[in-house]
Enzyme design. Structure first.
Site, PDB file in Angstrom:
ATOM      1  N   GLY A 192      89.450 -73.639 -12.845  1.00  0.00           N
ATOM      2  CA  GLY A 192      88.326 -73.466 -13.540  1.00  0.00           C
ATOM      3  C   GLY A 192      87.261 -72.703 -12.857  1.00  0.00           C
ATOM      4  O   GLY A 192      87.451 -72.753 -11.406  1.00  0.00           O
ATOM      5  N   PRO A 193      86.158 -72.068 -13.255  1.00  0.00           N
ATOM      6  CA  PRO A 193      85.222 -71.401 -12.519  1.00  0.00           C
ATOM      7  C   PRO A 193      84.451 -72.299 -11.461  1.00  0.00           C
ATOM      8  O   PRO A 193      84.472 -73.500 -11.553  1.00  0.00           O
ATOM      9  CB  PRO A 193      84.176 -70.979 -13.612  1.00  0.00           C
ATOM     10  CG  PRO A 193      84.834 -70.994 -14.867  1.00  0.00           C
ATOM     11  CD  PRO A 193      85.701 -72.357 -14.690  1.00  0.00           C
ATOM     12  N   THR A 196      82.054 -76.135 -11.955  1.00  0.00           N
ATOM     13  CA  THR A 196      82.525 -76.726 -12.907  1.00  0.00           C
ATOM     14  C   THR A 196      82.499 -78.313 -12.959  1.00  0.00           C
ATOM     15  O   THR A 196      82.669 -79.069 -13.822  1.00  0.00           O
ATOM     16  CB  THR A 196      83.385 -76.252 -13.837  1.00  0.00           C
ATOM     17  OG1 THR A 196      84.612 -75.847 -12.995  1.00  0.00           O
ATOM     18  CG2 THR A 196      82.984 -74.740 -14.378  1.00  0.00           C
ATOM     19  N   GLU A 415      62.274 -51.185 -21.393  1.00  0.00           N
ATOM     20  CA  GLU A 415      62.713 -52.543 -21.869  1.00  0.00           C
ATOM     21  C   GLU A 415      62.714 -52.424 -23.448  1.00  0.00           C
ATOM     22  O   GLU A 415      63.465 -53.074 -23.967  1.00  0.00           O
ATOM     23  CB  GLU A 415      61.814 -53.433 -21.312  1.00  0.00           C
ATOM     24  CG  GLU A 415      61.840 -53.721 -19.619  1.00  0.00           C
ATOM     25  CD  GLU A 415      63.397 -53.747 -19.121  1.00  0.00           C
ATOM     26  OE1 GLU A 415      64.270 -54.252 -19.939  1.00  0.00           O
ATOM     27  OE2 GLU A 415      63.621 -53.060 -17.887  1.00  0.00           O
ATOM     28  N   ASP A 492      72.407 -49.990 -15.326  1.00  0.00           N
ATOM     29  CA  ASP A 492      72.607 -50.113 -16.796  1.00  0.00           C
ATOM     30  C   ASP A 492      74.091 -49.250 -16.954  1.00  0.00           C
ATOM     31  O   ASP A 492      74.913 -49.730 -17.632  1.00  0.00           O
ATOM     32  CB  ASP A 492      71.498 -49.547 -17.816  1.00  0.00           C
ATOM     33  CG  ASP A 492      70.326 -50.178 -17.746  1.00  0.00           C
ATOM     34  OD1 ASP A 492      70.292 -51.633 -17.665  1.00  0.00           O
ATOM     35  OD2 ASP A 492      69.237 -49.800 -18.135  1.00  0.00           O
TER      36      ASP A 492
HETATM   37  P1  ADP Z   1      83.707 -77.153  -8.184  1.00  0.00           P
HETATM   38  O1  ADP Z   1      84.465 -78.236  -7.429  1.00  0.00           O
HETATM   39  O2  ADP Z   1      84.255 -77.080  -9.554  1.00  0.00           O
HETATM   40  O3  ADP Z   1      83.176 -75.794  -7.684  1.00  0.00           O
HETATM   41  P2  ADP Z   1      81.613 -79.218  -7.734  1.00  0.00           P
HETATM   42  O4  ADP Z   1      82.298 -80.315  -8.233  1.00  0.00           O
HETATM   43  O5  ADP Z   1      81.615 -78.933  -6.435  1.00  0.00           O
HETATM   44  O6  ADP Z   1      82.148 -78.048  -8.524  1.00  0.00           O
HETATM   45  O7  ADP Z   1      80.212 -79.392  -8.669  1.00  0.00           O
HETATM   46  C1  ADP Z   1      78.841 -79.142  -7.654  1.00  0.00           C
HETATM   47  C2  ADP Z   1      77.783 -80.152  -8.160  1.00  0.00           C
HETATM   48  O8  ADP Z   1      77.464 -79.693  -9.431  1.00  0.00           O
HETATM   49  C3  ADP Z   1      78.288 -81.277  -8.527  1.00  0.00           C
HETATM   50  O9  ADP Z   1      78.046 -82.300  -7.368  1.00  0.00           O
HETATM   51  C4  ADP Z   1      77.515 -82.034  -9.725  1.00  0.00           C
HETATM   52  O10 ADP Z   1      76.063 -82.220  -9.179  1.00  0.00           O
HETATM   53  C5  ADP Z   1      77.092 -80.761 -10.381  1.00  0.00           C
HETATM   54  N1  ADP Z   1      78.168 -80.569 -11.446  1.00  0.00           N
HETATM   55  C6  ADP Z   1      79.208 -79.830 -11.636  1.00  0.00           C
HETATM   56  N2  ADP Z   1      80.075 -79.986 -12.784  1.00  0.00           N
HETATM   57  C7  ADP Z   1      79.424 -81.148 -13.314  1.00  0.00           C
HETATM   58  C8  ADP Z   1      79.728 -81.773 -14.417  1.00  0.00           C
HETATM   59  N3  ADP Z   1      80.740 -81.511 -15.240  1.00  0.00           N
HETATM   60  N4  ADP Z   1      79.134 -82.952 -14.630  1.00  0.00           N
HETATM   61  C9  ADP Z   1      78.147 -83.251 -13.719  1.00  0.00           C
HETATM   62  N5  ADP Z   1      77.554 -82.681 -12.911  1.00  0.00           N
HETATM   63  C10 ADP Z   1      78.330 -81.534 -12.282  1.00  0.00           C
HETATM   64 ZN    ZN Z   2      67.409 -50.929 -18.249  1.00  0.00          ZN
END
Ligand code: ADP
Ligand code: ZN
Length: 607
Positions: A192-193, A196, A415, A492
């Site tokens: 995943g990105p 997330t 714009e 752009d």
């Molecule tokens: P990744 O490992 O996917 O890059 P992280 O788990 O490190 O992301 O996320 C960083 C922070 O963002 C977490 O500590 C939390 O605070 C917040 N966060 C990210 N995703 C969620 C989620 N699905 N629910 C709640 N908090 C989230």
């Molecule tokens: Zn523009």
């Protein structure tokens, strides 16, 4: 820590010993040279000498004493001294002296042996626990009582949570699964990105199951020294075995796990060794040993196929960007930790933040809290959220940039061009806000936000985007003439051209070229010293590709031009509104588009 202290203690003890032994050698330095001594003998100034080999302790007539050394065994000296009637004293030959001097001569060897011994010990320790030399970024272990993340802290990825819940059951009661002969995966790949919540979810598994959590990032394995990464992998697994059942979490696995044989540079051998070690270790433990490896990546396509084979990371859990409801839930989780005013409605914020990851939303809540604190508010209001959202999406306002009336008008037309064409092209995301307050890198911004979450984009929408991107530049041209067009449209043009290129070479939207893959940005080849996307076409095709990209741009450029010319009255009106209000919102844009008088934004009178 304790080991570091012991280490410091020994270093100081050793330096004290060295210092003292140096002192032993230097304490009896001659304070008078031999020729002075001889001349004093001749001048009858001496009454007594105490000779021990080359060392002579001298007592003068005035009873002062000094030590001198003869450069060689001067047997002639005795005759001279006798002649001058100077008392000569020798030493009782002592065995002890030999012992001491032998011992002394052994001290340096002895010291280096001690130093060597501790050095070896240290390497051994750092190999076992990785705490001293290459320590800083080794696997961190969270003890089971320290993992207080649970599934309640994770939102917006329901399927992923369901996917991993059986792991929790297994970690809680491994025997139950073993009895039934069930096989629990050894390795889970979270895809995943960034931001997330992959790390968060892995931690929550440990928290729910109440087991220790080891975490390390793939980039921690990539070291300057060949072998360090592999050693770290070994240590990590050894440690994990002691604490099983437990979870090992490897963030950014793609840093080590890239397909072998594709990388360049010196880190290459090291990376391969590390990767091999991971594979060996994964194969080394039994299916139900109670160690579960969770790795995270946003590029599963670049991973070495060997990593994904059965028995390794054979289970994939997708952790996507949160949808509308997911975003609302995540916002609620993070709002629990701060004080929020009554007017805040999470779903509205969620609607205005498509594409935000969990981490972005956490950041949004934090920014809003900071903003509220700056104005000494007791709780965070909707306005704070709105402002922080704009800041995150568009960058901070830069009111320090002073623009004269003409420059403002120029930006306003640019714009407005984007906004009008964006509104009128089919399938385009709605315009959310237009502003001529400089933000981040740009002097003005037209903000489009999708109503729904985007899963894939169609050709119509892409073409509309290209038209809209060129509309800013077109407005400049229509109003001021082609020789007044500015360089402000660089970005752009860049985005539009890249879109057109992808449409032609990757997404199969060119009628002439058909749905074939001509370039693959995910895969790269090394050409000379640089890396290029892999290209699958002949020299003959390259010209057609160029023509098709140009065609894609041209068609939509003309569509935008037509729209602007047909709605030039709206263009002027929007420009006026922008000069007056600096930022116009959705409702005001509605008024403008239906050629009605522009309403005042909420709170406009309060300013
Ligand atoms: P990744 O490992 O996917 O890059 P992280 O788990 O490190 O992301 O996320 C960083 C922070 O963002 C977490 O500590 C939390 O605070 C917040 N966060 C990210 N995703 C969620 C989620 N699905 N629910 C709640 N908090 C989230
Ligand atoms: Zn523009």
């Amino acid at each position: 820590m304790v080991k570091n202290l012991i280490f410091c203690f020994f270093i100081s003890v050793i330096s004290i010993i060295i210092f003292c032994s140096l002192k032993l050698y230097t304490v009896n330095n001659a304070n008078v040279n031999y020729s002075t001594f001889l001349s004093e003998v001749n001048k009858n100034k001496i009454i007594k000498t105490h000779i021990n080999g080359k060392k002579i302790e001298v007592t003068k007539k005035d009873m002062t004493q000094y030590i001198t050394y003869s450069p060689f065994y001067d047997f002639n000296l005795l005759n001279v001294l006798l002649e001058k009637k100077i008392i000569i004293i020798g030493d009782v030959p002592e065995l002890k002296n030999i012992f001491i001097s032998t011992f002394m001569s052994w001290i340096p060897n002895f010291l280096s042996m001690i130093v060597w011994f501790f050095f070896m010990k240290l390497i051994q320790i750092s190999n076992e626990e990785g705490t001293l030399f290459f320590s800083k970024n080794k696997a961190k272990m969270l003890h089971k009582n320290k993992v207080n993340t649970t599934f309640l802290d994770v939102a917006g990825c329901k399927e992923a949570k369901e996917d991993v819940s059986e792991i929790v059951e297994y970690l809680k009661e491994p025997q139950r699964f073993q009895k039934l002969g069930g096989k629990i995966p050894k390795g889970i790949l979270m895809v995943g990105p960034p931001g997330t919540g992959k790390t968060l979810l892995a931690k929550a598994i440990a928290g729910e199951a109440h087991v220790p959590f080891f975490t390390i990032s793939g980039s921690d394995f990539v070291e300057m020294f060949v072998g360090v990464g592999a050693a770290r992998v070994r240590n990590m697994f050894e440690n994990a075995r002691k604490y099983a059942p437990c979870i090992i979490f490897i963030d950014e696995i793609d840093a080590v796990g890239r397909e072998r044989g594709t990388s360049v540079g010196s880190s290459h051998d090291e990376r391969e060794q590390t990767l091999n070690q991971i594979l060996v270790e994964m194969d080394g433990f039994e299916v139900n040993a109670g160690i579960i490896l969770i790795a995270a990546t946003n590029r599963p396509d670049v991973l070495d196929p060997a990593l994904l084979r059965p028995g390794r990371f054979d289970r994939q859990v997708v952790v996507p960007l949160p949808d509308l409801i997911g975003r609302e839930e995540i916002l609620k989780i993070h709002m629990r930790k701060v004080s929020v005013a009554n007017d805040v409605v999470p779903i509205i914020i969620a609607r205005g933040t498509p594409g935000f990851s969990g981490a972005d939303l956490a950041n949004l809540v934090n920014e809003a809290a900071l903003l509220a604190a700056r104005y000494n508010k007791i709780s965070i209001t909707m306005l704070d959220f709105e402002k922080s959202k704009d800041k995150i999406i568009m960058g901070s306002e830069r009111r320090s940039i002073i623009m004269n009336e003409h420059q403002k008008e120029f930006i306003a037309y640019h714009e407005s061009g984007h906004a009008i064409v964006g509104r009128l092209m089919p399938g385009h995301d709605p315009v959310h806000k237009v502003t001529i307050i400089p933000r981040g890198q740009s002097l003005g911004i037209t903000l489009f936000l999708p109503t729904n979450d985007i899963f894939s984009i169609n050709r119509q929408k892409l073409e509309s985007q290209i038209a809209t991107l060129y509309a800013g530049r077109l407005a400049e041209e229509i109003i001021y003439g082609s020789d007044k067009v500015s360089t402000g449209s660089f970005n752009d043009i860049k985005i539009a051209t890249n879109l057109a290129r992808k449409m032609v070479t990757q997404w199969g939207f060119s009628d002439k070229l058909g749905p074939l893959l001509y370039t693959d940005v995910g895969k790269t080849v090394i050409l000379g010293k640089s890396r290029r996307p892999v290209q699958y076409f002949s020299d003959k095709t390259i010209q057609i590709i160029d023509e098709e990209i140009k065609l894609m741009v041209d068609i939509n450029y003309q569509r935008a031009k037509k729209i602007l010319n047909e709605n030039i009255d709206i263009l002027h009106a929007m420009k006026d509104a922008l000069i007056k209000y600096e930022t116009i919102n959705l409702l005001q844009i509605d008024d403008l588009m239906s050629r009605k008088p522009v309403r005042e934004p909420e709170g406009w009178n309060l300013r």
